[in-house]
Motif scaffolding. Structure first.
Motif, PDB file in Angstrom:
ATOM      1  N   ASP A   1       0.817  -1.215   0.000  1.00 46.58           N
ATOM      2  CA  ASP A   1       0.000   0.000   0.000  1.00 46.58           C
ATOM      3  C   ASP A   1       0.851   1.266   0.000  1.00 46.58           C
ATOM      4  O   ASP A   1       0.384   2.343  -0.318  1.00 46.58           O
ATOM      5  CB  ASP A   1      -0.929   0.021   1.226  1.00 46.58           C
ATOM      6  N   HIS A   2       2.103   1.134   0.389  1.00 42.86           N
ATOM      7  CA  HIS A   2       3.008   2.288   0.406  1.00 42.86           C
ATOM      8  C   HIS A   2       3.452   2.669  -1.008  1.00 42.86           C
ATOM      9  O   HIS A   2       3.905   3.775  -1.236  1.00 42.86           O
ATOM     10  CB  HIS A   2       4.256   1.987   1.250  1.00 42.86           C
TER      11      HIS A   2
ATOM     12  N   ASN B   1       1.781  14.204  -9.786  1.00 42.98           N
ATOM     13  CA  ASN B   1       1.577  12.908  -9.131  1.00 42.98           C
ATOM     14  C   ASN B   1       1.408  11.798 -10.156  1.00 42.98           C
ATOM     15  O   ASN B   1       1.922  10.689  -9.987  1.00 42.98           O
ATOM     16  CB  ASN B   1       0.332  12.951  -8.235  1.00 42.98           C
TER      17      ASN B   1
ATOM     18  N   GLN C   1       3.609   8.400 -10.506  1.00 45.62           N
ATOM     19  CA  GLN C   1       3.034   7.051 -10.495  1.00 45.62           C
ATOM     20  C   GLN C   1       3.479   6.262 -11.727  1.00 45.62           C
ATOM     21  O   GLN C   1       3.819   5.087 -11.631  1.00 45.62           O
ATOM     22  CB  GLN C   1       1.506   7.134 -10.439  1.00 45.62           C
TER      23      GLN C   1
ATOM     24  N   ASP D   1       0.905   7.021   8.023  1.00 44.14           N
ATOM     25  CA  ASP D   1       2.102   6.315   8.474  1.00 44.14           C
ATOM     26  C   ASP D   1       3.251   6.595   7.516  1.00 44.14           C
ATOM     27  O   ASP D   1       3.197   6.179   6.358  1.00 44.14           O
ATOM     28  CB  ASP D   1       1.845   4.799   8.499  1.00 44.14           C
TER      29      ASP D   1
ATOM     30  N   SER E   1       6.834   6.279   5.618  1.00 51.16           N
ATOM     31  CA  SER E   1       7.687   5.132   5.286  1.00 51.16           C
ATOM     32  C   SER E   1       9.100   5.581   4.931  1.00 51.16           C
ATOM     33  O   SER E   1      10.059   4.903   5.260  1.00 51.16           O
ATOM     34  CB  SER E   1       7.099   4.322   4.138  1.00 51.16           C
ATOM     35  N   ARG E   2       9.241   6.694   4.240  1.00 52.12           N
ATOM     36  CA  ARG E   2      10.596   7.165   3.927  1.00 52.12           C
ATOM     37  C   ARG E   2      10.581   8.659   3.641  1.00 52.12           C
ATOM     38  O   ARG E   2       9.524   9.231   3.346  1.00 52.12           O
ATOM     39  CB  ARG E   2      11.194   6.397   2.746  1.00 52.12           C
TER      40      ARG E   2
ATOM     41  N   ARG F   1      10.254   4.140   9.005  1.00 48.57           N
ATOM     42  CA  ARG F   1       8.916   3.598   9.278  1.00 48.57           C
ATOM     43  C   ARG F   1       8.492   3.803  10.731  1.00 48.57           C
ATOM     44  O   ARG F   1       7.331   3.615  11.057  1.00 48.57           O
ATOM     45  CB  ARG F   1       8.852   2.121   8.902  1.00 48.57           C
TER      46      ARG F   1
ATOM     47  N   ARG G   1       7.140  10.355   2.344  1.00 49.13           N
ATOM     48  CA  ARG G   1       6.219   9.395   1.709  1.00 49.13           C
ATOM     49  C   ARG G   1       5.639   8.473   2.776  1.00 49.13           C
ATOM     50  O   ARG G   1       6.304   8.151   3.761  1.00 49.13           O
ATOM     51  CB  ARG G   1       6.967   8.575   0.644  1.00 49.13           C
ATOM     52  N   GLY G   2       4.418   8.037   2.552  1.00 43.28           N
ATOM     53  CA  GLY G   2       3.787   7.139   3.510  1.00 43.28           C
ATOM     54  C   GLY G   2       2.451   6.643   2.996  1.00 43.28           C
ATOM     55  O   GLY G   2       2.204   6.665   1.788  1.00 43.28           O
ATOM     56  N   VAL G   3       1.614   6.210   3.911  1.00 41.07           N
ATOM     57  CA  VAL G   3       0.312   5.691   3.482  1.00 41.07           C
ATOM     58  C   VAL G   3      -0.799   6.258   4.384  1.00 41.07           C
ATOM     59  O   VAL G   3      -0.636   6.352   5.596  1.00 41.07           O
ATOM     60  CB  VAL G   3       0.309   4.130   3.427  1.00 41.07           C
TER      61      VAL G   3
ATOM     62  N   LYS H   1      -6.969   2.433   2.249  1.00 40.23           N
ATOM     63  CA  LYS H   1      -5.565   2.857   2.229  1.00 40.23           C
ATOM     64  C   LYS H   1      -5.209   3.498   0.896  1.00 40.23           C
ATOM     65  O   LYS H   1      -5.726   3.094  -0.139  1.00 40.23           O
ATOM     66  CB  LYS H   1      -4.655   1.647   2.457  1.00 40.23           C
TER      67      LYS H   1
ATOM     68  N   PRO I   1      -1.483   5.411  -0.914  1.00 45.88           N
ATOM     69  CA  PRO I   1      -0.161   5.999  -0.689  1.00 45.88           C
ATOM     70  C   PRO I   1      -0.247   7.518  -0.749  1.00 45.88           C
ATOM     71  O   PRO I   1      -1.040   8.068  -1.538  1.00 45.88           O
ATOM     72  CB  PRO I   1       0.691   5.446  -1.843  1.00 45.88           C
TER      73      PRO I   1
ATOM     74  N   TYR J   1       1.678  11.583   0.749  1.00 43.11           N
ATOM     75  CA  TYR J   1       2.918  12.321   1.015  1.00 43.11           C
ATOM     76  C   TYR J   1       2.635  13.651   1.707  1.00 43.11           C
ATOM     77  O   TYR J   1       1.529  14.193   1.622  1.00 43.11           O
ATOM     78  CB  TYR J   1       3.659  12.592  -0.305  1.00 43.11           C
TER      79      TYR J   1
ATOM     80  N   ALA K   1      -2.422  12.630  -1.754  1.00 37.32           N
ATOM     81  CA  ALA K   1      -2.458  11.173  -1.891  1.00 37.32           C
ATOM     82  C   ALA K   1      -2.380  10.830  -3.366  1.00 37.32           C
ATOM     83  O   ALA K   1      -2.809  11.602  -4.223  1.00 37.32           O
ATOM     84  CB  ALA K   1      -3.748  10.625  -1.292  1.00 37.32           C
ATOM     85  N   TYR K   2      -1.802   9.686  -3.660  1.00 40.23           N
ATOM     86  CA  TYR K   2      -1.796   9.175  -5.031  1.00 40.23           C
ATOM     87  C   TYR K   2      -3.047   8.323  -5.210  1.00 40.23           C
ATOM     88  O   TYR K   2      -3.549   7.751  -4.247  1.00 40.23           O
ATOM     89  CB  TYR K   2      -0.555   8.307  -5.260  1.00 40.23           C
TER      90      TYR K   2
END
Lengths: 127, 306
Positions: free
Chosen positions: A22-23, A50, A54, B37, B39-40, B63, B94-96, B103, B105, B107, B127-128
């Motif tokens: 999901d990330h 974006n 993607q 959340d 992630s990087r 994380r 970046r995250g979710v 959910k 992904p 940012y 969000a993407y």
């Protein structure tokens, strides 16, 4: 809307194929057309930066997994609102000052299609 | 959808300015702690992808939320050593997003690169697309309780905090890149100066042929009209009435905060506001033919005098 395609993977199938979490970001479609090209497509794009992120990440992951990619396509209602991006003859260009060059993802020029052009019946295959 | 946050331009040292922006991004991350959340953290120059001419300078996996602050400080240390990078920096957390078990992904992005600031704001939260979720608007306006926290409370908190209230010029929740989209694509907004909101409404009217006054509005000083309009006491009452009718919560005590109850509430309010202002402008501004006729008359009069 995608013209004669004989294999289409939607986002869900693409995520399974590439083992994405999901990330990870992922494009909307990956399809094979009867003219032997493989295309990665991002639809309904309202935020082009974006959409390009993607597409870039999906193309990279597909190629790392040994999958072919020949065309990269963004479908949006409008282009050109976001600074530095212009569309000419269905190709997206990056404009910096007087310098304009095609937008490339892993050596492939990025095509920009308006949703209206597809609704009118022009297929991606015709291009 | 994106949340674009624009800060007041002050003659800060770029390094301390960047530090303030990163600190604000960290506060935003903390506000959305239960829903986002990380992630990087990535540091890019020029753009956040290679296709748009960007170059990734650094990527730090992160994380654990407890490490984010340290990693952000580490990122600031990397950036401040390189003047070119400092000017062209785009820092992406970046995250979710997880809202109502859905959910996507996403940012939180700190922009220093000039054209990115103009298009996406100093700080951008987004969000993407993922499955049925095309943007963050689908998540944030999913149920009214969540909207109240994710949007109303966010605007209240970030407009009232002592430090940020001086720093933030406006915050816009809208589709795509809201700063370059028409105001009809917004869903909520906060403007420190309400006239900035009215200026944006009038600017949108300039570009909307269906409003029927767009060609005349191009000729007038929009910022001046916006300022005069907001001085009229009864205009605020009219705005309140239109907002209320379209289920938009309005707070105009000092700044101007507008939050649509549903995804389309804000858009409907703007359309009604433009429909109210349009005829007033139409009656007040001369038509193209009138200007042309007067020009012909004046030129002929001058010719006859010669």
């Amino acid at each position: 809307m995608h013209g004669p395609a004989d294999e289409i993977h939607d986002e869900k199938s693409l995520r399974t194929m590439l083992n994405l979490s999901d990330h990870d970001t992922c494009a909307d479609y990956y399809g094979h057309y009867k003219n032997c090209t493989w295309a990665v497509i991002e639809c309904k794009s309202r935020h082009l930066r974006n959409a390009i992120t993607q597409l870039e990440e999906t193309v990279r992951k597909l190629r790392t997994s040994g999958k072919p990619v020949n065309r990269v396509i963004v479908i949006a209602d409008t282009f050109g609102r976001e600074r530095g991006l212009v569309r000419r003859n269905k190709i997206l260009y990056l404009k910096r000052g007087n310098n304009t060059k095609p937008l490339m993802i892993d050596g492939i020029m990025v095509e920009g299609w308006q949703a209206e052009e597809i609704r009118r019946g022009t297929t991606l295959y015709d291009h | 959808m994106t949340i674009s946050i624009c800060l007041r331009k002050e003659l800060y040292h770029l390094e301390s300015w960047t530090s303030r922006k990163i600190s604000l991004a960290y506060k935003i991350l903390n506000f959305y702690n239960a829903y986002f959340d990380p992630s990087r953290i990535e540091i890019w120059s020029e753009a956040p992808n290679e296709a748009l001419g960007g170059q990734r300078r650094k990527q730090i996996e992160c994380r654990e939320k407890s490490r984010v602050k340290d990693v952000l400080m580490q990122a600031l240390d990397i950036v401040r050593k390189d003047r070119d990078l400092l000017e062209s920096m785009i820092l992406v957390i970046r995250g979710v997003w997880t809202i109502n078990r859905l959910k996507a992904p996403g940012y939180i992005c700190v922009n220093n690169e000039e054209s990115s600031v103009k298009t996406y704001g100093d700080i951008e939260v987004g969000a993407y697309s993922h499955g049925e979720i095309t943007d963050i608007i689908d998540l944030f306006w999913m149920d009214s309780t969540k909207t109240r926290y994710l949007v109303n409370d966010f605007l209240s908190q970030f407009s009232k905090l002592e430090d940020e209230s001086r720093l933030i010029n406006y915050i816009v929740f809208g589709i795509g890149a809201p700063l370059v989209q028409p105001v009809t694509e917004w869903s909520a907004s906060y403007h420190k100066r309400p006239t900035d909101f009215l200026y944006k409404v009038l600017s949108t009217m300039k570009k909307e042929p269906q409003i029927d006054v767009y060609s005349y509005l191009r000729l007038i000083y929009t910022r001046g009209i916006a300022a005069e309009l907001y001085k009229i006491e009864n205009f605020k009452k009219t705005l309140e009435k239109i907002a209320d009718k379209n289920s938009v919560e309005l707070d105009a005590r000092s700044s101007l905060k507008l939050v649509g109850k549903n995804q389309d509430s804000y858009k409907n309010m703007i359309i009604e506001l433009m429909s109210f202002l349009g005829p007033v402008f139409k009656r007040s501004l001369p038509e193209d033919q009138t200007i042309t006729r007067r020009m012909v008359e004046e030129i002929n009069r001058q010719s006859n005098l010669d």
